[in-house]
Scaffold this motif. Structure first.
Motif, PDB file in Angstrom:
ATOM      1  N   PRO A   1       0.834  -1.217   0.000  1.00 40.97           N
ATOM      2  CA  PRO A   1       0.000   0.000   0.000  1.00 40.97           C
ATOM      3  C   PRO A   1       0.858   1.252   0.000  1.00 40.97           C
ATOM      4  CG  PRO A   1       0.075  -0.956   2.183  1.00 40.97           C
ATOM      5  CD  PRO A   1       0.788  -1.917   1.293  1.00 40.97           C
ATOM      6  N   PRO A   2       0.354   2.323  -0.617  1.00 36.68           N
ATOM      7  CA  PRO A   2       1.101   3.588  -0.579  1.00 36.68           C
ATOM      8  C   PRO A   2       1.052   4.188   0.815  1.00 36.68           C
ATOM      9  CG  PRO A   2      -1.037   3.915  -1.614  1.00 36.68           C
ATOM     10  CD  PRO A   2      -0.910   2.452  -1.375  1.00 36.68           C
ATOM     11  N   GLY A   3       1.950   5.144   1.001  1.00 36.07           N
ATOM     12  CA  GLY A   3       1.968   5.830   2.280  1.00 36.07           C
ATOM     13  C   GLY A   3       3.319   5.699   2.962  1.00 36.07           C
ATOM     14  N   SER A   4       3.319   5.946   4.265  1.00 40.79           N
ATOM     15  CA  SER A   4       4.555   5.883   5.061  1.00 40.79           C
ATOM     16  C   SER A   4       4.653   4.509   5.718  1.00 40.79           C
ATOM     17  CB  SER A   4       4.551   6.984   6.134  1.00 40.79           C
ATOM     18  OG  SER A   4       4.563   8.256   5.535  1.00 40.79           O
ATOM     19  N   HIS A   5       5.833   3.889   5.613  1.00 37.55           N
ATOM     20  CA  HIS A   5       6.061   2.552   6.169  1.00 37.55           C
ATOM     21  C   HIS A   5       7.459   2.497   6.808  1.00 37.55           C
ATOM     22  CE1 HIS A   5       2.488   1.223   4.010  1.00 37.55           C
ATOM     23  NE2 HIS A   5       2.977   1.873   2.935  1.00 37.55           N
ATOM     24  N   HIS A   6       7.624   1.529   7.694  1.00 38.63           N
ATOM     25  CA  HIS A   6       8.913   1.351   8.368  1.00 38.63           C
ATOM     26  C   HIS A   6       9.459  -0.042   8.051  1.00 38.63           C
ATOM     27  CE1 HIS A   6      12.035   2.243  11.293  1.00 38.63           C
ATOM     28  NE2 HIS A   6      11.854   1.050  11.837  1.00 38.63           N
ATOM     29  N   ALA A   7      10.658  -0.096   7.484  1.00 40.80           N
ATOM     30  CA  ALA A   7      11.273  -1.366   7.081  1.00 40.80           C
ATOM     31  C   ALA A   7      12.453  -1.696   7.998  1.00 40.80           C
ATOM     32  CB  ALA A   7      11.742  -1.300   5.641  1.00 40.80           C
ATOM     33  N   VAL A   8      12.602  -2.988   8.351  1.00 35.51           N
ATOM     34  CA  VAL A   8      13.698  -3.471   9.194  1.00 35.51           C
ATOM     35  C   VAL A   8      14.315  -4.692   8.525  1.00 35.51           C
ATOM     36  CG1 VAL A   8      14.354  -4.447  11.437  1.00 35.51           C
ATOM     37  CG2 VAL A   8      12.599  -2.659  11.308  1.00 35.51           C
ATOM     38  N   GLY A   9      15.632  -4.733   8.444  1.00 32.11           N
ATOM     39  CA  GLY A   9      16.353  -5.901   7.919  1.00 32.11           C
ATOM     40  C   GLY A   9      17.241  -6.512   9.008  1.00 32.11           C
ATOM     41  N   ASN A  10      17.049  -7.786   9.299  1.00 26.36           N
ATOM     42  CA  ASN A  10      17.848  -8.490  10.303  1.00 26.36           C
ATOM     43  C   ASN A  10      18.760  -9.514   9.622  1.00 26.36           C
ATOM     44  OD1 ASN A  10      16.607  -7.268  12.618  1.00 26.36           O
ATOM     45  ND2 ASN A  10      14.828  -8.601  12.297  1.00 26.36           N
ATOM     46  N   TRP A  11      20.080  -9.379   9.861  1.00 21.44           N
ATOM     47  CA  TRP A  11      21.055 -10.355   9.345  1.00 21.44           C
ATOM     48  C   TRP A  11      21.248 -11.416  10.426  1.00 21.44           C
ATOM     49  CZ3 TRP A  11      22.911  -9.822   4.392  1.00 21.44           C
ATOM     50  CH2 TRP A  11      22.722  -8.588   3.780  1.00 21.44           C
ATOM     51  N   ARG A  12      20.803 -12.659  10.106  1.00 22.76           N
ATOM     52  CA  ARG A  12      20.864 -13.731  11.099  1.00 22.76           C
ATOM     53  C   ARG A  12      22.043 -14.657  10.766  1.00 22.76           C
ATOM     54  NH1 ARG A  12      17.202 -14.932  14.902  1.00 22.76           N
ATOM     55  NH2 ARG A  12      15.581 -13.644  13.900  1.00 22.76           N
ATOM     56  N   SER A  13      22.910 -14.882  11.767  1.00 21.56           N
ATOM     57  CA  SER A  13      24.131 -15.678  11.582  1.00 21.56           C
ATOM     58  C   SER A  13      23.832 -17.170  11.670  1.00 21.56           C
ATOM     59  CB  SER A  13      25.166 -15.284  12.637  1.00 21.56           C
ATOM     60  OG  SER A  13      24.677 -15.555  13.929  1.00 21.56           O
TER      61      SER A  13
ATOM     62  N   PHE B   1      14.771   1.682   8.299  1.00 23.08           N
ATOM     63  CA  PHE B   1      14.595   2.962   7.616  1.00 23.08           C
ATOM     64  C   PHE B   1      13.103   3.182   7.357  1.00 23.08           C
ATOM     65  CE2 PHE B   1      15.539  -0.322   4.565  1.00 23.08           C
ATOM     66  CZ  PHE B   1      14.516  -0.220   3.624  1.00 23.08           C
ATOM     67  N   ASP B   2      12.729   4.402   7.002  1.00 23.08           N
ATOM     68  CA  ASP B   2      11.331   4.767   6.714  1.00 23.08           C
ATOM     69  C   ASP B   2      11.124   4.894   5.211  1.00 23.08           C
ATOM     70  OD1 ASP B   2      10.469   4.871   9.383  1.00 23.08           O
ATOM     71  OD2 ASP B   2      11.358   6.884   9.605  1.00 23.08           O
ATOM     72  N   LEU B   3       9.958   4.437   4.772  1.00 27.87           N
ATOM     73  CA  LEU B   3       9.556   4.571   3.375  1.00 27.87           C
ATOM     74  C   LEU B   3       8.368   5.533   3.289  1.00 27.87           C
ATOM     75  CD1 LEU B   3       9.620   0.840   2.177  1.00 27.87           C
ATOM     76  CD2 LEU B   3      11.236   2.624   1.564  1.00 27.87           C
ATOM     77  N   ASN B   4       8.449   6.454   2.392  1.00 29.57           N
ATOM     78  CA  ASN B   4       7.332   7.372   2.139  1.00 29.57           C
ATOM     79  C   ASN B   4       7.109   7.390   0.624  1.00 29.57           C
ATOM     80  OD1 ASN B   4       6.744   8.648   4.858  1.00 29.57           O
ATOM     81  ND2 ASN B   4       8.954   9.033   4.677  1.00 29.57           N
ATOM     82  N   ALA B   5       5.988   6.845   0.194  1.00 28.59           N
ATOM     83  CA  ALA B   5       5.750   6.755  -1.250  1.00 28.59           C
ATOM     84  C   ALA B   5       4.251   6.776  -1.527  1.00 28.59           C
ATOM     85  CB  ALA B   5       6.377   5.487  -1.795  1.00 28.59           C
ATOM     86  N   GLN B   6       3.883   7.151  -2.762  1.00 24.67           N
ATOM     87  CA  GLN B   6       2.494   7.153  -3.174  1.00 24.67           C
ATOM     88  C   GLN B   6       2.155   5.968  -4.053  1.00 24.67           C
ATOM     89  OE1 GLN B   6       1.843  10.902  -5.119  1.00 24.67           O
ATOM     90  NE2 GLN B   6       2.081  12.109  -3.221  1.00 24.67           N
ATOM     91  N   GLY B   7       3.190   5.244  -4.512  1.00 26.49           N
ATOM     92  CA  GLY B   7       2.935   4.115  -5.391  1.00 26.49           C
ATOM     93  C   GLY B   7       2.748   2.830  -4.605  1.00 26.49           C
ATOM     94  N   THR B   8       2.549   1.706  -5.345  1.00 29.66           N
ATOM     95  CA  THR B   8       2.318   0.394  -4.722  1.00 29.66           C
ATOM     96  C   THR B   8       3.449  -0.596  -5.030  1.00 29.66           C
ATOM     97  OG1 THR B   8       1.060  -0.357  -6.659  1.00 29.66           O
ATOM     98  CG2 THR B   8      -0.168   0.685  -4.855  1.00 29.66           C
ATOM     99  N   ARG B   9       4.447  -0.184  -5.768  1.00 34.38           N
ATOM    100  CA  ARG B   9       5.565  -1.064  -6.114  1.00 34.38           C
ATOM    101  C   ARG B   9       6.825  -0.523  -5.459  1.00 34.38           C
ATOM    102  NH1 ARG B   9       9.104  -1.158 -10.674  1.00 34.38           N
ATOM    103  NH2 ARG B   9      10.001  -3.235 -11.014  1.00 34.38           N
ATOM    104  N   TYR B  10       7.537  -1.406  -4.743  1.00 39.71           N
ATOM    105  CA  TYR B  10       8.717  -0.991  -3.976  1.00 39.71           C
ATOM    106  C   TYR B  10       9.900  -1.908  -4.299  1.00 39.71           C
ATOM    107  CZ  TYR B  10       5.296   1.455  -1.064  1.00 39.71           C
ATOM    108  OH  TYR B  10       4.294   2.259  -0.609  1.00 39.71           O
ATOM    109  N   ILE B  11      11.081  -1.350  -4.307  1.00 38.03           N
ATOM    110  CA  ILE B  11      12.328  -2.121  -4.413  1.00 38.03           C
ATOM    111  C   ILE B  11      13.237  -1.679  -3.261  1.00 38.03           C
ATOM    112  CG2 ILE B  11      14.404  -2.583  -5.748  1.00 38.03           C
ATOM    113  CD1 ILE B  11      12.762  -2.202  -8.259  1.00 38.03           C
ATOM    114  N   GLY B  12      13.669  -2.645  -2.464  1.00 40.50           N
ATOM    115  CA  GLY B  12      14.613  -2.361  -1.371  1.00 40.50           C
ATOM    116  C   GLY B  12      15.857  -3.222  -1.504  1.00 40.50           C
ATOM    117  N   THR B  13      17.016  -2.630  -1.409  1.00 44.08           N
ATOM    118  CA  THR B  13      18.275  -3.339  -1.628  1.00 44.08           C
ATOM    119  C   THR B  13      19.202  -3.159  -0.431  1.00 44.08           C
ATOM    120  OG1 THR B  13      18.089  -3.041  -4.007  1.00 44.08           O
ATOM    121  CG2 THR B  13      20.270  -3.602  -3.152  1.00 44.08           C
TER     122      THR B  13
END
Length: 518
Positions: free
Chosen positions: A94-106, A117-129
């Protein structure tokens, strides 16, 4: 179409199993398209739900327009050849403001690092690297990047890290120098002087501390003694009148001494040596000195009576029965010993005049009994006095202090000349039972007038008298050379090594050894 990009670089110090002060770089990219106004309410995903469309994993990639291209895709990374891990997630959300967390598990299941980090977008397609720089000390195994958006799982990517590094060779400290070995070992050794019933010296040998209050030596160094005198490197002297444990055939004896003496030698691991190894022998050149000599292990030998023994190159000081053999690091391997029961009772400090019964007249080569062949001292065992051992026939009676016999020879036969002189023919120390007999020729060189009897006795390895001749009368005159000779039958003897004694009256004047074969 509306396009937007959010790029965030986060630097964190590595923690847990990652190398100290090694920075990990996380590059997070969010791309969005398809404005919410272009979709109907029925087509929009439910709020706060992110669906994974695609996950890419590799070591190198970049964004081209609205697509992330992985140029070197892989899920197995090798250290130190690979330097980074790149993982790209593509979602529908969904569009809008979102909070993303990445955990590196050993590989052990614990979270090694976290980025958010925080995402703020109006679209519905996201790419996170995410990009992880690989430190050389990273833990090999199966890792995972677990992603959450708004507190809910948004995908997981696993990858494997394999170490191809050659582990550094273990750093082995150099062996101690010969001087260091000598300094440690010399203080643990003691000269052992065997004494007769009048306190007179019989022979000398060496012994050494193998435990607190415990000295190991060769049985030959104490055979025939009424008591012992031990002299340590610090000048102290200890009188010993008993034996804690012993073995005539294997040629070793344990003596109890005050436990506050110097530190015992450190034992080598059992069977930690091999033929060709360089070793040290702590011996003496006389006059109370201790010397260190370099020898090599040249082979192994084993008999039914003695068990396995080590052959060593000649130490140049053959007489010091009971000397310790040390490995190149100064650890104790075993005790130098002779193996001929009764050898040490001839009132000599050297083996040099003894013939090896199987060596065609060569002097006897020393051998070493490994420490592992000597049993540990039982806690309840009590010392046994030398007098008690002598009464039981365990000890060999030492030769007299002033013998009247000048020489003795074992031989195949003998001849008499001019009615007086007796000359041995074919002297030898090995005989065959097929011969039937062997000869013994004694040359007397008396220093006093004596009227007595002469007799020969043959002893086995356990010091049992098994053959004896009839006593013959003999009259000795000072400075008058005389001869005696005997023919000894061999039919009753089995193959083996024997000791033969000449008795004048009931006192042993001379002794030798011979080997009998079929």
């Amino acid at each position: 179409m509306l396009h937007g990009y959010l790029i965030m670089k986060l630097f964190r110090d590595a923690v847990l199993r990652l190398a100290p002060r090694c920075a990990l770089l996380f590059l997070c990219i969010a791309a969005f398209s398809q404005p919410a106004a272009s979709r109907t309410g029925q087509d929009q995903p439910s709020p706060a739900q992110f669906r994974v469309v695609r996950v890419l994993c590799g070591s190198k990639g970049e964004l081209h327009g609205n697509e992330y291209i992985m140029q070197e895709p892989k899920t197995v990374f090798h250290v130190p050849d690979d330097h980074q891990i790149v993982i790209s997630f593509e979602w529908q959300g969904p569009p809008g403001s979102h909070h993303a967390v990445g955990n590196w598990r050993s590989p052990d299941g614990k979270i090694a690092l976290t980025s958010d980090f925080d995402l703020n977008a109006q679209g519905t397609r996201y790419i996170g690297t995410w990009t992880l720089a690989i430190p050389a000390s990273i833990t090999p195994g199966l890792w995972a990047l677990e992603v959450e958006v708004d507190g809910k799982s948004a995908g997981t990517q696993t990858f494997q890290i394999v170490s191809t590094q050659t582990p550094p060779a273990p750093t082995t400290p150099p062996p101690p120098s010969a001087a260091q070995v000598y300094q440690r070992a010399a203080s643990a050794t003691a000269f052992i002087t065997s004494l007769d019933e009048n306190g007179g010296p019989i022979t000398r040998g060496l012994g050494f501390l193998i435990d607190k209050g415990l000295v190991l030596t060769a049985f030959q160094a104490i055979d025939g003694a009424s008591s012992l005198r031990l002299e340590f490197a610090d000048g102290s002297r200890i009188a010993v009148a008993d034996v804690l444990a012993w073995n005539r055939e294997q040629d070793w004896a344990l003596l109890a001494v005050p436990s506050e003496k110097e530190q015992p030698l450190t034992r080598a691991a059992p069977d930690s040596w091999k033929v060709g190894d360089l070793c040290y022998l702590i011996t003496s050149q006389g006059q109370g000195s201790r010397t260190i000599q370099t020898v090599n292990i040249t082979g192994f030998q084993a008999t039914r009576l003695t068990g396995q023994r080590l052959e060593i190159s000649s130490p140049g000081a053959e007489g010091w029965l009971g000397a310790p053999l040390l490995d190149i690091s100064g650890n104790l391997i075993g005790v130098l010993s002779g193996g001929l029961a009764g050898l040490g009772s001839r009132r000599m400090g050297s083996w040099a005049n003894y013939m090896d019964p199987g060596g065609s007249g060569a002097t006897m080569n020393p051998t070493v009994l490994p420490l592992s062949a000597i049993p540990s001292r039982p806690a309840s065992q009590q010392p046994v006095a030398f007098s008690a051992l002598a009464a039981r026939g365990v000890l060999t009676v030492p030769l007299v202090l002033n013998p009247q016999a000048a020489t003795g020879t074992l031989c195949d036969g003998f001849q008499q000349f001019n009615g007086q002189a007796i000359v041995p023919t074919h002297p030898a120390n090995e005989f065959s039972r097929k011969q039937g007999t062997f000869g013994v020729v004694i040359t007397w060189g008396p220093s006093e007038k004596i009227k007595s009897t002469a007799q020969l006795r043959i002893f086995d390895a356990d010091n049992n008298a098994i053959v004896q001749t009839r006593p013959t009368n003999i009259k000795l005159q000072p400075r008058v050379t005389m001869y005696s000779a005997w023919k000894i039958p061999l039919g009753s003897l089995r193959p083996g090594i024997y000791r033969i004694d000449l008795l004048l009256g009931d006192k042993p004047e001379w002794r030798s050894f011979f080997r009998l074969v079929d």
